[in-house]
Enzyme design. Structure first.
Site, PDB file in Angstrom:
ATOM      1  N   SER A 119       0.824  -1.210   0.000  1.00 16.46           N
ATOM      2  CA  SER A 119       0.000   0.000   0.000  1.00 16.46           C
ATOM      3  C   SER A 119       0.850   1.249   0.000  1.00 16.46           C
ATOM      4  O   SER A 119       0.341   2.346  -0.235  1.00 16.46           O
ATOM      5  CB  SER A 119      -0.828   0.078   1.279  1.00 16.46           C
ATOM      6  OG  SER A 119      -1.544  -1.069   1.492  1.00 16.46           O
ATOM      7  N   HIS A 140      -0.973  -2.323  -7.002  1.00 15.26           N
ATOM      8  CA  HIS A 140      -1.717  -1.998  -5.777  1.00 15.26           C
ATOM      9  C   HIS A 140      -3.223  -2.065  -6.018  1.00 15.26           C
ATOM     10  O   HIS A 140      -3.806  -1.151  -6.601  1.00 15.26           O
ATOM     11  CB  HIS A 140      -1.284  -0.604  -5.289  1.00 15.26           C
ATOM     12  CG  HIS A 140      -1.938  -0.178  -4.031  1.00 15.26           C
ATOM     13  ND1 HIS A 140      -2.222   1.132  -3.735  1.00 15.26           N
ATOM     14  CD2 HIS A 140      -2.390  -0.897  -2.965  1.00 15.26           C
ATOM     15  CE1 HIS A 140      -2.811   1.200  -2.554  1.00 15.26           C
ATOM     16  NE2 HIS A 140      -2.933  -0.015  -2.080  1.00 15.26           N
ATOM     17  N   ASN A 190      -2.871   6.234  -1.050  1.00 14.27           N
ATOM     18  CA  ASN A 190      -2.726   6.298   0.410  1.00 14.27           C
ATOM     19  C   ASN A 190      -2.054   7.572   0.908  1.00 14.27           C
ATOM     20  O   ASN A 190      -2.176   7.910   2.077  1.00 14.27           O
ATOM     21  CB  ASN A 190      -2.007   5.057   0.932  1.00 14.27           C
ATOM     22  CG  ASN A 190      -2.987   3.905   1.000  1.00 14.27           C
ATOM     23  OD1 ASN A 190      -4.114   4.082   1.457  1.00 14.27           O
ATOM     24  ND2 ASN A 190      -2.587   2.746   0.522  1.00 14.27           N
TER      25      ASN A 190
HETATM   26  P1  NAI Z   1      -4.037  -9.629   6.077  1.00 15.29           P
HETATM   27  O1  NAI Z   1      -3.514  -9.441   7.436  1.00 15.29           O
HETATM   28  O2  NAI Z   1      -5.510  -9.801   5.862  1.00 15.29           O
HETATM   29  O3  NAI Z   1      -3.323 -10.895   5.359  1.00 15.29           O
HETATM   30  C1  NAI Z   1      -1.941 -11.112   5.298  1.00 15.29           C
HETATM   31  C2  NAI Z   1      -1.697 -12.607   5.041  1.00 15.29           C
HETATM   32  O4  NAI Z   1      -0.310 -12.794   4.760  1.00 15.29           O
HETATM   33  C3  NAI Z   1      -2.039 -13.488   6.237  1.00 15.29           C
HETATM   34  O5  NAI Z   1      -2.889 -14.551   5.811  1.00 15.29           O
HETATM   35  C4  NAI Z   1      -0.666 -14.022   6.689  1.00 15.29           C
HETATM   36  O6  NAI Z   1      -0.731 -15.335   7.205  1.00 15.29           O
HETATM   37  C5  NAI Z   1       0.101 -13.993   5.385  1.00 15.29           C
HETATM   38  N1  NAI Z   1       1.559 -13.946   5.549  1.00 15.29           N
HETATM   39  C6  NAI Z   1       2.285 -13.165   6.388  1.00 15.29           C
HETATM   40  N2  NAI Z   1       3.609 -13.403   6.224  1.00 15.29           N
HETATM   41  C7  NAI Z   1       3.716 -14.348   5.246  1.00 15.29           C
HETATM   42  C8  NAI Z   1       4.809 -14.996   4.599  1.00 15.29           C
HETATM   43  N3  NAI Z   1       6.074 -14.717   4.927  1.00 15.29           N
HETATM   44  N4  NAI Z   1       4.540 -15.900   3.638  1.00 15.29           N
HETATM   45  C9  NAI Z   1       3.276 -16.178   3.279  1.00 15.29           C
HETATM   46  N5  NAI Z   1       2.191 -15.603   3.843  1.00 15.29           N
HETATM   47  C10 NAI Z   1       2.415 -14.692   4.808  1.00 15.29           C
HETATM   48  O7  NAI Z   1      -3.483  -8.376   5.226  1.00 15.29           O
HETATM   49  P2  NAI Z   1      -4.133  -7.624   3.972  1.00 15.29           P
HETATM   50  O8  NAI Z   1      -5.066  -6.584   4.438  1.00 15.29           O
HETATM   51  O9  NAI Z   1      -4.588  -8.643   2.983  1.00 15.29           O
HETATM   52  O10 NAI Z   1      -2.858  -6.833   3.400  1.00 15.29           O
HETATM   53  C11 NAI Z   1      -1.829  -7.497   2.684  1.00 15.29           C
HETATM   54  C12 NAI Z   1      -1.037  -6.479   1.885  1.00 15.29           C
HETATM   55  O11 NAI Z   1      -1.925  -5.767   1.012  1.00 15.29           O
HETATM   56  C13 NAI Z   1      -0.310  -5.414   2.712  1.00 15.29           C
HETATM   57  O12 NAI Z   1       0.898  -5.101   2.088  1.00 15.29           O
HETATM   58  C14 NAI Z   1      -1.277  -4.243   2.651  1.00 15.29           C
HETATM   59  O13 NAI Z   1      -0.640  -3.022   2.846  1.00 15.29           O
HETATM   60  C15 NAI Z   1      -1.788  -4.375   1.235  1.00 15.29           C
HETATM   61  N6  NAI Z   1      -3.086  -3.746   0.975  1.00 15.29           N
HETATM   62  C16 NAI Z   1      -4.081  -3.797   1.913  1.00 15.29           C
HETATM   63  C17 NAI Z   1      -5.303  -3.185   1.683  1.00 15.29           C
HETATM   64  C18 NAI Z   1      -6.395  -3.254   2.690  1.00 15.29           C
HETATM   65  O14 NAI Z   1      -7.411  -2.544   2.537  1.00 15.29           O
HETATM   66  N7  NAI Z   1      -6.281  -4.068   3.722  1.00 15.29           N
HETATM   67  C19 NAI Z   1      -5.564  -2.471   0.412  1.00 15.29           C
HETATM   68  C20 NAI Z   1      -4.479  -2.547  -0.541  1.00 15.29           C
HETATM   69  C21 NAI Z   1      -3.276  -3.132  -0.242  1.00 15.29           C
END
Ligand code: NAI
Length: 282
Positions: A119, A140, A190
């Site tokens: 993000s 993104h 962002n």
């Molecule tokens: P989340 O917390 O829902 O999911 C993250 C997932 O990654 C979890 O299932 C975790 O087990 C897994 N994980 C962590 N370390 C790992 C590794 N080394 N290998 C494999 N899996 C691993 O997070 P979310 O919200 O999906 O965000 C993920 C990314 O997307 C971040 O970089 C965030 O900034 C970005 N993002 C998030 C948005 C949002 O609205 N939440 C919007 C756009 C981008």
């Protein structure tokens, strides 16, 4: 070269949406996370989304079955050796992302493109952790991925034109709209959104109004579809904090200082919708 098979790393809220839309567009998808339990839960959640689309008449039973067949799971990163593109969607922390990119660089063939759904973190720095900075790019997506049309596409300093074109074409193939932006902290989305959310949190912190009132003001007064605190809970308060930290560090300006209340909630494990509690309870 066409992108026929991808791996999505991280089966959280973003990774699941990305895996779903890619599989729906005819691409083979390997959904990878750190445990069987997480990927199983992820696949079940995608199945529910697909069933809902069938119920609404937006997808046939046959299309649903074909989409499901294109989706496989993985808990072993060496499965990345057979894909044309990896889209990373793990936690928003530079050291965790660069560690993963180093591993992916070793495990994937030379032609594989490594994309990050970060993000806010600099693409150039993530790319520099690999021996293929030409083939690293930011992709993104917005949350919820199946609904939101935009994908910000961010080149690192070394990203090749050919890689940019391939990612732009792929974005259009999955029915999204690519918008190119430059590699600065928070990109465009962002850099503008998060300071507003942070300010809404300061407004709670300083006792100006209750969360419900703040959200109501922004919805009814500014015509926003969702109030900033509801949106923060939806994004994840941990993700909001990490993005503010990236803006603060990247620009060195105190106007990006994360609100202490945001830090406090994250320390308490109040991460928003995904943990059942944030500015609201779920
Ligand atoms: P989340 O917390 O829902 O999911 C993250 C997932 O990654 C979890 O299932 C975790 O087990 C897994 N994980 C962590 N370390 C790992 C590794 N080394 N290998 C494999 N899996 C691993 O997070 P979310 O919200 O999906 O965000 C993920 C990314 O997307 C971040 O970089 C965030 O900034 C970005 N993002 C998030 C948005 C949002 O609205 N939440 C919007 C756009 C981008």
């Amino acid at each position: 070269m066409s992108i026929d098979k991808i791996m999505v790393v991280g089966a959280g809220q973003m990774g699941l949406g990305i895996a779903q839309v890619c599989a729906m567009s005819g691409i083979e998808v390997v959904l990878h996370d750190i445990s069987e339990e997480i990927v199983e839960k992820g696949i079940n959640s995608i199945d529910k989304q697909l069933t809902r689309l069938v119920e609404k008449g937006k997808m046939s039973e046959n299309e649903k079955n074909e989409t499901q067949q294109r989706l496989t799971t993985s808990v072993n990163l060496s499965n990345a050796s057979s894909v044309d593109l990896v889209i990373e969607a793990i936690v928003e922390k530079m050291e965790i992302k660069t560690k993963l990119f180093k591993e992916l660089d070793k495990l994937t063939p030379d032609h594989t493109i490594l994309a990050t759904n970060t993000s806010s973190l600099p693409i150039t720095e993530i790319a520099a952790a690999t021996n293929r900075p030409k083939r690293v790019i930011g992709m993104h997506f917005m949350n919820p991925v199946p609904v939101m049309k935009l994908v910000e596409i961010i080149r690192g300093l070394a990203t090749a034109d050919e890689v940019f074109d391939q990612i732009k074409n792929l974005t259009e193939k999955i029915n999204k709209v690519p918008v190119e932006v430059n590699d600065f902290p928070g990109f465009v989305s962002n850099r503008i959104l998060m300071p507003m959310i942070n300010e809404a949190i300061y407004t709670v912190y300083e006792g100006v109004a209750e969360p419900e009132a703040i959200d109501e003001v922004m919805k009814l007064g500014m015509n926003h579809p969702m109030g900033p605190l509801t949106l923060a809970d939806f994004i994840g308060l941990d993700t909001c904090l990490y993005i503010m930290e990236t803006l603060h560090e990247g620009f060195g300006d105190d106007k990006y200082r994360p609100c202490p209340l945001l830090r406090k909630y994250v320390s308490a494990g109040w991460l928003g919708r995904k943990s059942g509690r944030g500015f609201y309870t779920y």
